[in-house]
Write an enzyme that holds these catalytic residues in place. Sequence first.
Site, PDB file in Angstrom:
ATOM      1  N   ARG A  96       5.148 -12.997   9.554  1.00 33.78           N
ATOM      2  CA  ARG A  96       5.778 -11.684   9.385  1.00 33.78           C
ATOM      3  C   ARG A  96       7.187 -11.724   9.942  1.00 33.78           C
ATOM      4  O   ARG A  96       7.459 -12.428  10.901  1.00 33.78           O
ATOM      5  CB  ARG A  96       5.094 -10.653  10.269  1.00 33.78           C
ATOM      6  CG  ARG A  96       3.835 -10.092   9.908  1.00 33.78           C
ATOM      7  CD  ARG A  96       3.426  -9.045  10.930  1.00 33.78           C
ATOM      8  NE  ARG A  96       3.865  -7.728  10.520  1.00 33.78           N
ATOM      9  CZ  ARG A  96       3.289  -7.052   9.542  1.00 33.78           C
ATOM     10  NH1 ARG A  96       2.277  -7.545   8.877  1.00 33.78           N
ATOM     11  NH2 ARG A  96       3.726  -5.861   9.207  1.00 33.78           N
ATOM     12  N   LYS A 110       4.681   0.187   9.326  1.00 32.30           N
ATOM     13  CA  LYS A 110       4.694   1.521   8.716  1.00 32.30           C
ATOM     14  C   LYS A 110       4.079   2.563   9.635  1.00 32.30           C
ATOM     15  O   LYS A 110       4.524   3.701   9.680  1.00 32.30           O
ATOM     16  CB  LYS A 110       3.932   1.490   7.381  1.00 32.30           C
ATOM     17  CG  LYS A 110       4.801   1.044   6.233  1.00 32.30           C
ATOM     18  CD  LYS A 110       4.042   1.116   4.922  1.00 32.30           C
ATOM     19  CE  LYS A 110       3.051  -0.013   4.815  1.00 32.30           C
ATOM     20  NZ  LYS A 110       2.395  -0.118   3.514  1.00 32.30           N
ATOM     21  N   GLU A 151       0.870  -1.163   0.000  1.00 33.74           N
ATOM     22  CA  GLU A 151       0.000   0.000   0.000  1.00 33.74           C
ATOM     23  C   GLU A 151       0.915   1.224   0.000  1.00 33.74           C
ATOM     24  O   GLU A 151       1.835   1.298   0.827  1.00 33.74           O
ATOM     25  CB  GLU A 151      -0.880  -0.007   1.261  1.00 33.74           C
ATOM     26  CG  GLU A 151      -1.883   1.113   1.214  1.00 33.74           C
ATOM     27  CD  GLU A 151      -2.806   1.172   2.428  1.00 33.74           C
ATOM     28  OE1 GLU A 151      -2.822   0.217   3.226  1.00 33.74           O
ATOM     29  OE2 GLU A 151      -3.490   2.197   2.554  1.00 33.74           O
TER      30      GLU A 151
HETATM   31  P1  ATP Z   1       2.746  -2.426   7.853  1.00 34.68           P
HETATM   32  O1  ATP Z   1       2.111  -3.143   8.997  1.00 34.68           O
HETATM   33  O2  ATP Z   1       4.168  -2.092   8.072  1.00 34.68           O
HETATM   34  O3  ATP Z   1       1.942  -1.254   7.367  1.00 34.68           O
HETATM   35  P2  ATP Z   1       1.564  -3.852   5.795  1.00 34.68           P
HETATM   36  O4  ATP Z   1       1.443  -5.315   5.772  1.00 34.68           O
HETATM   37  O5  ATP Z   1       0.352  -3.073   6.108  1.00 34.68           O
HETATM   38  O6  ATP Z   1       2.763  -3.475   6.706  1.00 34.68           O
HETATM   39  P3  ATP Z   1       1.638  -3.476   3.000  1.00 34.68           P
HETATM   40  O7  ATP Z   1       2.128  -2.327   2.210  1.00 34.68           O
HETATM   41  O8  ATP Z   1       0.182  -3.749   2.975  1.00 34.68           O
HETATM   42  O9  ATP Z   1       2.143  -3.273   4.478  1.00 34.68           O
HETATM   43  O10 ATP Z   1       2.462  -4.776   2.670  1.00 34.68           O
HETATM   44  C1  ATP Z   1       2.887  -5.196   1.410  1.00 34.68           C
HETATM   45  C2  ATP Z   1       3.325  -6.624   1.527  1.00 34.68           C
HETATM   46  O11 ATP Z   1       4.433  -6.740   2.400  1.00 34.68           O
HETATM   47  C3  ATP Z   1       2.214  -7.488   2.095  1.00 34.68           C
HETATM   48  O12 ATP Z   1       2.128  -8.663   1.326  1.00 34.68           O
HETATM   49  C4  ATP Z   1       2.665  -7.757   3.492  1.00 34.68           C
HETATM   50  O13 ATP Z   1       2.196  -8.968   3.944  1.00 34.68           O
HETATM   51  C5  ATP Z   1       4.187  -7.721   3.367  1.00 34.68           C
HETATM   52  N1  ATP Z   1       4.801  -7.359   4.652  1.00 34.68           N
HETATM   53  C6  ATP Z   1       4.628  -6.222   5.339  1.00 34.68           C
HETATM   54  N2  ATP Z   1       5.291  -6.264   6.504  1.00 34.68           N
HETATM   55  C7  ATP Z   1       5.906  -7.472   6.564  1.00 34.68           C
HETATM   56  C8  ATP Z   1       6.747  -8.121   7.513  1.00 34.68           C
HETATM   57  N3  ATP Z   1       7.086  -7.550   8.655  1.00 34.68           N
HETATM   58  N4  ATP Z   1       7.193  -9.363   7.220  1.00 34.68           N
HETATM   59  C9  ATP Z   1       6.868  -9.938   6.061  1.00 34.68           C
HETATM   60  N5  ATP Z   1       6.087  -9.389   5.134  1.00 34.68           N
HETATM   61  C10 ATP Z   1       5.597  -8.165   5.364  1.00 34.68           C
HETATM   62 MG    MG Z   2      -1.330  -2.711   5.188  1.00 36.73          MG
END
Ligand code: ATP
Ligand code: MG
Length: 578
Positions: free
Chosen positions: A267, A277, A42
């Site tokens: 994760r 984020k 995102e």
């Molecule tokens: P955050 O919690 O930091 O906002 P998010 O999952 O909301 O992370 P996205 O931009 O939606 O962030 O994530 C893009 C991709 O990266 C998704 O497939 C998500 O599962 C993966 N991802 C994000 N954080 C991690 C993590 N700590 N470990 C592994 N994969 C991750």
């Molecule tokens: Mg997200």
Amino acid sequence: MSAPHATPEPAAERLHFIEERVQADVAQGRHGGRVHTRFPPEPNGYLHLGHAKSICLNFSLTQRFGGRCNLRFDDTNPTTESVEYVESIQRDVKWLGFEWSELYFASGFFEAIYEFAEELVRKGLAYVCDLDAEAMRELRGTLTAPGKPSPFRGRSVAENLDLLRRMRAGEFPEGARTLRAKIDMASPNMNLRDPVLYRILHADHHRTGSAWRIYPTYDYAHPLCDALEGITHSICTLEFENHRPLYDWVRDNCSTPHKPEQIEFARLNVTYTVLSKRKLLRLVNEKHVSGWDDPRLPTLSGLRRRGYTPSALRTFCERIGVAKFNSTIDVVQLENALRDDLNKTAPRAMAVLRPLRLVIENFPDGQVDELEAVNNPEDPAAGSRKVPFSKVLYIERDDFRVDAPKDFFRLAPGKEVRLRYAYFVTAKSFTLDPATGEVTEVVCTYDPATRGGNAPDGRKVKGTIHWVSAAHAVNAPVRLYDHLFAAEFPEEVPEGQDFLVNLNPKSLELLSNAQLEPSLARLAAGSSVQFERHGYFVADALDSRPGAPVFNRSVALRDSWAKIEKKPANAKPASGRK
Ligand code: ATP
Ligand code: MG
């Protein structure tokens, strides 16, 4: 059409569970034998180490099994997203060393996603609900009590279609209505209790402008984007495991061209840092760090500025594997991946971080010796360089002690040590600052016969210390970074407290008086170097100027020198939580 089945590499190493699953799918010709993954960030922040894990996983699957990997911006929340993030994410993915097959934006599918909503309405599988968020929550029930149907659940298809179209046209205020899936208000899985598919948002979008007044939810849009792109394996993190039934419901009830499958993995969490984020945004907005690219942050832009290389990050992601259960990886594993990488590639140089003047009494005034120094003992092709040596040098303050214990093998009154690549010197006297009691200068003698570092009479010295010629030294700012958080698990805080209480007040130490060997003045911004005995440093990509570098410590050396010299170890031990 018979899809090209790539033969998996002869796997000497063990496959992780997702590789095993994809391998089996390919062998059975599932999804036509295709492998198509995507990385779906995102654009509401900068990528971090957790994203690197997901990027490496998605791209390496297609490298291993033959296939394609898309980059898709999951841009369904216009209020938190921006072009700045879209651009930084593309730069970071490329920098990590990957090239996407196709670039998509979820917003590019908004029309198709909307058409599927009308399809669901026509099938009697979705309805427009006038409950506000509060009322909806009340009727939703709990884990132990079933929910109650919304009073709007029985609306006719015609009325629902009419209302949905008017929602789209922007006729209703925000929050007035939603489109909900009609699934099961008694489902033990709360996600299936008539989840919201569309909400009204009078917000402009960074790509679609004011075209849309309704925006799809993640749970609704994600499976549809996957399906429309032809994704076969939709990999996400464990929090989405109990969203999978909804993912399948959307996929199966909309007449999509492809039927992707969601697979969850754990994760990535790393000790002494946070990978979210939202939390990183707070650190940036509240100015606990200098920006998204602060070298202490686990963002890819921060790690890059810190001196992390793409190959070190890829190695790290590969070494830690892919797990089904959440765990926290010891940050030492990240640091080791960088050390292993830079050990092979970074040139060595001498840098005195906290200088002390050393005057060689019997060295001729005005004489400059050009001494041969090895650039990288791990890489003979890196050759050698000349380092100037003269009567007045700088050595580390730590390398001289007035009252040295027996096992102190560096310089002390009456003791002889080797100056790296140069001569043996023996300390004769020292001067103290009367105000502070600090040593301000050490006077020594040298043995000209020991040039190059060995005595012809075979006598040995136990210590070797580095130095810089004072007349030739380059003064450069050096930033020593430590963990941003003082706690191993920064997010574990007592009820009512904030993770910020765990910030490390000593995460940055600025050295303004470091004296470096002259060759370092020419180091290009962004290049890495090993300061012998100290660690790996990078010429800061933003603040360095031609001839005037600014250095960031990327990572300290393992304390092997400390062991050799019996210096108190300064590397702190960290243990991982599994
Ligand atoms: P955050 O919690 O930091 O906002 P998010 O999952 O909301 O992370 P996205 O931009 O939606 O962030 O994530 C893009 C991709 O990266 C998704 O497939 C998500 O599962 C993966 N991802 C994000 N954080 C991690 C993590 N700590 N470990 C592994 N994969 C991750
Ligand atoms: Mg997200």
